[in-house]
Design a protein around this motif. Sequence first.
Motif, PDB file in Angstrom:
ATOM      1  N   THR A 169       8.606 -18.716  15.900  1.00 43.60           N
ATOM      2  CA  THR A 169       8.851 -18.720  14.465  1.00 43.60           C
ATOM      3  C   THR A 169       7.971 -19.763  13.792  1.00 43.60           C
ATOM      4  OG1 THR A 169      10.719 -20.091  14.987  1.00 43.60           O
ATOM      5  CG2 THR A 169      11.193 -17.822  14.333  1.00 43.60           C
ATOM      6  N   LEU A 170       7.549 -19.385  12.639  1.00 46.86           N
ATOM      7  CA  LEU A 170       6.634 -20.234  11.897  1.00 46.86           C
ATOM      8  C   LEU A 170       7.412 -21.336  11.193  1.00 46.86           C
ATOM      9  CD1 LEU A 170       3.591 -20.072  11.320  1.00 46.86           C
ATOM     10  CD2 LEU A 170       4.200 -19.025   9.168  1.00 46.86           C
ATOM     11  N   GLU A 171       6.944 -22.539  11.376  1.00 47.71           N
ATOM     12  CA  GLU A 171       7.589 -23.640  10.682  1.00 47.71           C
ATOM     13  C   GLU A 171       6.753 -24.044   9.501  1.00 47.71           C
ATOM     14  OE1 GLU A 171       8.891 -27.294  12.636  1.00 47.71           O
ATOM     15  OE2 GLU A 171       9.296 -25.979  14.342  1.00 47.71           O
ATOM     16  N   ILE A 172       7.436 -24.399   8.432  1.00 45.44           N
ATOM     17  CA  ILE A 172       6.692 -24.880   7.283  1.00 45.44           C
ATOM     18  C   ILE A 172       6.754 -26.386   7.337  1.00 45.44           C
ATOM     19  CG2 ILE A 172       6.647 -24.986   4.789  1.00 45.44           C
ATOM     20  CD1 ILE A 172       8.102 -22.172   5.079  1.00 45.44           C
ATOM     21  N   GLU A 173       5.635 -26.981   7.103  1.00 42.44           N
ATOM     22  CA  GLU A 173       5.617 -28.433   7.228  1.00 42.44           C
ATOM     23  C   GLU A 173       6.715 -29.043   6.366  1.00 42.44           C
ATOM     24  OE1 GLU A 173       2.818 -31.820   8.364  1.00 42.44           O
ATOM     25  OE2 GLU A 173       1.930 -30.655   6.768  1.00 42.44           O
ATOM     26  N   ALA A 174       7.435 -29.945   6.973  1.00 44.29           N
ATOM     27  CA  ALA A 174       8.740 -30.298   6.434  1.00 44.29           C
ATOM     28  C   ALA A 174       8.709 -31.207   5.220  1.00 44.29           C
ATOM     29  CB  ALA A 174       9.568 -30.950   7.529  1.00 44.29           C
ATOM     30  N   TYR A 175       7.577 -31.855   4.974  1.00 43.05           N
ATOM     31  CA  TYR A 175       7.642 -32.909   3.958  1.00 43.05           C
ATOM     32  C   TYR A 175       8.118 -32.410   2.594  1.00 43.05           C
ATOM     33  CZ  TYR A 175       3.142 -31.348   2.105  1.00 43.05           C
ATOM     34  OH  TYR A 175       2.142 -30.617   1.566  1.00 43.05           O
ATOM     35  N   ASN A 176       7.688 -31.213   2.250  1.00 44.11           N
ATOM     36  CA  ASN A 176       8.202 -30.665   1.008  1.00 44.11           C
ATOM     37  C   ASN A 176       8.087 -29.153   1.013  1.00 44.11           C
ATOM     38  OD1 ASN A 176       9.221 -30.336  -1.499  1.00 44.11           O
ATOM     39  ND2 ASN A 176       7.950 -31.924  -2.428  1.00 44.11           N
ATOM     40  N   GLU A 177       9.085 -28.534   1.581  1.00 41.46           N
ATOM     41  CA  GLU A 177       9.047 -27.104   1.784  1.00 41.46           C
ATOM     42  C   GLU A 177       8.850 -26.345   0.470  1.00 41.46           C
ATOM     43  OE1 GLU A 177      12.226 -24.185   3.637  1.00 41.46           O
ATOM     44  OE2 GLU A 177      11.653 -25.800   4.973  1.00 41.46           O
ATOM     45  N   GLU A 178       9.537 -26.815  -0.543  1.00 41.62           N
ATOM     46  CA  GLU A 178       9.497 -26.066  -1.800  1.00 41.62           C
ATOM     47  C   GLU A 178       8.118 -26.079  -2.444  1.00 41.62           C
ATOM     48  OE1 GLU A 178      12.487 -26.873  -4.654  1.00 41.62           O
ATOM     49  OE2 GLU A 178      14.086 -26.254  -3.299  1.00 41.62           O
ATOM     50  N   VAL A 179       7.477 -27.220  -2.380  1.00 42.12           N
ATOM     51  CA  VAL A 179       6.133 -27.319  -2.965  1.00 42.12           C
ATOM     52  C   VAL A 179       5.183 -26.366  -2.244  1.00 42.12           C
ATOM     53  CG1 VAL A 179       4.176 -28.841  -3.340  1.00 42.12           C
ATOM     54  CG2 VAL A 179       6.490 -29.688  -3.688  1.00 42.12           C
ATOM     55  N   VAL A 180       5.284 -26.377  -0.926  1.00 44.57           N
ATOM     56  CA  VAL A 180       4.399 -25.532  -0.118  1.00 44.57           C
ATOM     57  C   VAL A 180       4.627 -24.065  -0.448  1.00 44.57           C
ATOM     58  CG1 VAL A 180       3.817 -24.840   2.217  1.00 44.57           C
ATOM     59  CG2 VAL A 180       4.286 -27.225   1.723  1.00 44.57           C
ATOM     60  N   LEU A 181       5.907 -23.679  -0.467  1.00 48.70           N
ATOM     61  CA  LEU A 181       6.232 -22.277  -0.730  1.00 48.70           C
ATOM     62  C   LEU A 181       5.802 -21.866  -2.129  1.00 48.70           C
ATOM     63  CD1 LEU A 181       9.706 -21.553   0.798  1.00 48.70           C
ATOM     64  CD2 LEU A 181       7.500 -20.612   1.415  1.00 48.70           C
ATOM     65  N   GLU A 182       6.044 -22.759  -3.060  1.00 45.50           N
ATOM     66  CA  GLU A 182       5.701 -22.434  -4.438  1.00 45.50           C
ATOM     67  C   GLU A 182       4.196 -22.192  -4.577  1.00 45.50           C
ATOM     68  OE1 GLU A 182       7.705 -25.024  -7.313  1.00 45.50           O
ATOM     69  OE2 GLU A 182       6.007 -24.545  -8.617  1.00 45.50           O
ATOM     70  N   ALA A 183       3.434 -23.084  -3.970  1.00 46.16           N
ATOM     71  CA  ALA A 183       1.980 -22.944  -4.041  1.00 46.16           C
ATOM     72  C   ALA A 183       1.527 -21.641  -3.401  1.00 46.16           C
ATOM     73  CB  ALA A 183       1.306 -24.127  -3.359  1.00 46.16           C
ATOM     74  N   LEU A 184       2.130 -21.331  -2.269  1.00 49.58           N
ATOM     75  CA  LEU A 184       1.739 -20.122  -1.558  1.00 49.58           C
ATOM     76  C   LEU A 184       2.112 -18.876  -2.353  1.00 49.58           C
ATOM     77  CD1 LEU A 184       0.620 -18.853   1.053  1.00 49.58           C
ATOM     78  CD2 LEU A 184       2.960 -18.741   1.858  1.00 49.58           C
ATOM     79  N   LEU A 185       3.316 -18.880  -2.910  1.00 52.34           N
ATOM     80  CA  LEU A 185       3.766 -17.719  -3.679  1.00 52.34           C
ATOM     81  C   LEU A 185       2.895 -17.501  -4.903  1.00 52.34           C
ATOM     82  CD1 LEU A 185       7.611 -18.035  -3.528  1.00 52.34           C
ATOM     83  CD2 LEU A 185       6.273 -16.034  -2.902  1.00 52.34           C
ATOM     84  N   LYS A 186       2.544 -18.607  -5.530  1.00 51.07           N
ATOM     85  CA  LYS A 186       1.701 -18.520  -6.720  1.00 51.07           C
ATOM     86  C   LYS A 186       0.376 -17.846  -6.363  1.00 51.07           C
ATOM     87  CE  LYS A 186       0.015 -21.579 -10.321  1.00 51.07           C
ATOM     88  NZ  LYS A 186      -1.335 -21.944  -9.989  1.00 51.07           N
TER      89      LYS A 186
END
Lengths: 294, 123
Positions: free
Chosen positions: A210-227
């Motif tokens: 399973t893919l882990e998202i780097e933990a420091y700030n999951e929401e920022v990472v996801l938001e950037a990716l979704l954008k």
Amino acid sequence: MANLKEIQRKIKSVSGTQKTTRAMKLVSTAKLRRAEELAKKSSLYAKKLNEVISKIAASIQDSKAGGVEGLCFDSTRTVKRVAIVFVTADKGLCGAFNSQTIKTVIRLIKDYESKGIAIDLHIVGKKGYEYFKYNKREIKHHVIGLSSSPDYDKAVHFVASVVEDFSNKRVDKVVLIHNGYKNMITQELKINQLLPVDVSNIQQQVNDSTLEIEAYNEEVVLEALLKKYIEYNMYYSLIDSLAAEHSARMQAMDSATNNAKEMVKGLKIKFNKARQESITTELIEIISGVESMK
Amino acid sequence: MSNKLLLEIITPNGLIFSGHVNNIRFPGEEGEFGVLPEHTSIFTLLKGGIIEFTKENGSIEALVINAGNVTVDKTSVIALVDGAVAIEGKGSDIAKSLNNIRELLKDVTDSNLIIASVESRLS
């Protein structure tokens, strides 16, 4: 004699049309080459980006992230309103290119409406806009001039309102439709569920790690990716559609040129027949005149 | 178990690099990090900086990126970046590639630092 002149005039006008269609075909061929190259280059990026987002979507299913990011991956929510975003050309004379997209959109609208789901229409391109305006359908948002010259920033600007509706929960699903480029002679209609991220068809290809998202700030990472995902998909559908438009126009103009050629051929035969006829009549007149003088 | 990583660097303008590498260094959003084969699966964002990797034959290659993301798997690494310029060139080409890099990094903060490090690599 009048008949002869008329045919001659027709021949002239049809050959004029033939010249125009041939020129348009050449223009489309040249433009197609550029658009095709752009679409081909970007397709890999778009494909990989969608793969990445699918992987993440699959791995996030269990952990249920909160906030807007979670919303984008939540496919269980009941759908009450769907935003249909679709791309048509600004110009016509490209065969069934636009009508194909419009037909599909109408089918989708009917489908959703029969289930009691409301529709928001977001239209790129003059042709689609004109059609739905003529049929007095409510259009949420439209833009003209974007499909003939795709621009990343403008695409981002256009899609922003859709995303806003989605994150406000005004809209529960976003579908992106465009007539895409398959090869020089075929176009392929692509219906892409943009939001929530579609996970149904990728479940099987996700491997055990399973893919882990780097933990420091999951929401920022996801938001950037979704954008990136949303913007790039919008942009890609524009350039893909442009390539398809040119290939469709090239074909349409090619067959128009051929038809004009056929027509000129037919008219020429008709012209020759009429000429022959008039000569024969003249001869008969002369002969009968001579005969009567005897 | 293979001890090679398949690295793919892709921009909206197409594939920049695809091949097996021994190790990679990325400019992560939270600082630089290295990736070796058998790395745990991870997804993270990249900021402007230098991606450096050692190819199978031992030669080191580097390129400058402005932003992007990377998906690391046990055997493969996919970096999706917005723009990239390879760091290479000899003599008069150096100025040209530096210009390209400056153009690429014009929206990136602390780009001077990156450019300085590129300059030191080239000279």
